[in-house]
Design a protein around this motif. Sequence first.
Motif, PDB file in Angstrom:
ATOM      1  N   GLU A   1       2.091   1.669  -3.560  1.00 34.02           N
ATOM      2  CA  GLU A   1       0.993   2.150  -4.398  1.00 34.02           C
ATOM      3  C   GLU A   1       0.783   3.648  -4.203  1.00 34.02           C
ATOM      4  O   GLU A   1       0.575   4.391  -5.157  1.00 34.02           O
ATOM      5  N   ARG A   2       0.832   4.119  -2.966  1.00 36.19           N
ATOM      6  CA  ARG A   2       0.685   5.555  -2.692  1.00 36.19           C
ATOM      7  C   ARG A   2       1.834   6.335  -3.330  1.00 36.19           C
ATOM      8  O   ARG A   2       1.626   7.404  -3.914  1.00 36.19           O
TER       9      ARG A   2
ATOM     10  N   SER B   1       0.828  -1.215   0.000  1.00 32.37           N
ATOM     11  CA  SER B   1       0.000   0.000   0.000  1.00 32.37           C
ATOM     12  C   SER B   1       0.860   1.261   0.000  1.00 32.37           C
ATOM     13  O   SER B   1       0.500   2.264  -0.617  1.00 32.37           O
TER      14      SER B   1
END
Length: 104
Positions: free
Chosen positions: A49-50, A46
């Motif tokens: 992805e950010r 995550s």
Amino acid sequence: MLQADIADSAAVAAMFAEARETGAGVDPVNNAGVSAPATLETYDASELERMRAVNVNGVIHTVRAVMTGMKARTYGRIVNIASNAAIGTALPARRSTPRRSRRY
């Protein structure tokens, strides 16, 4: 100064719409960037992805939000700023790969 989460295309579009309503000329400066240094053991999907959403998609969202107006005016400037992190300085100093090939 207007600000938006550039990873969010709707927020970017709204920010530039607000700028156009004020009659201000819009020449964006893309200087947002995030880092998620990690190793294979500490990697968090995550966070990666950010980082991609801000560092890559953010530039695309910004350019797309202003390009129609720039084409209509036949003029405009976009300034994209990057850091040394793009060449690996945000990563841990220790390398996990050999610096030279070995023959066995």
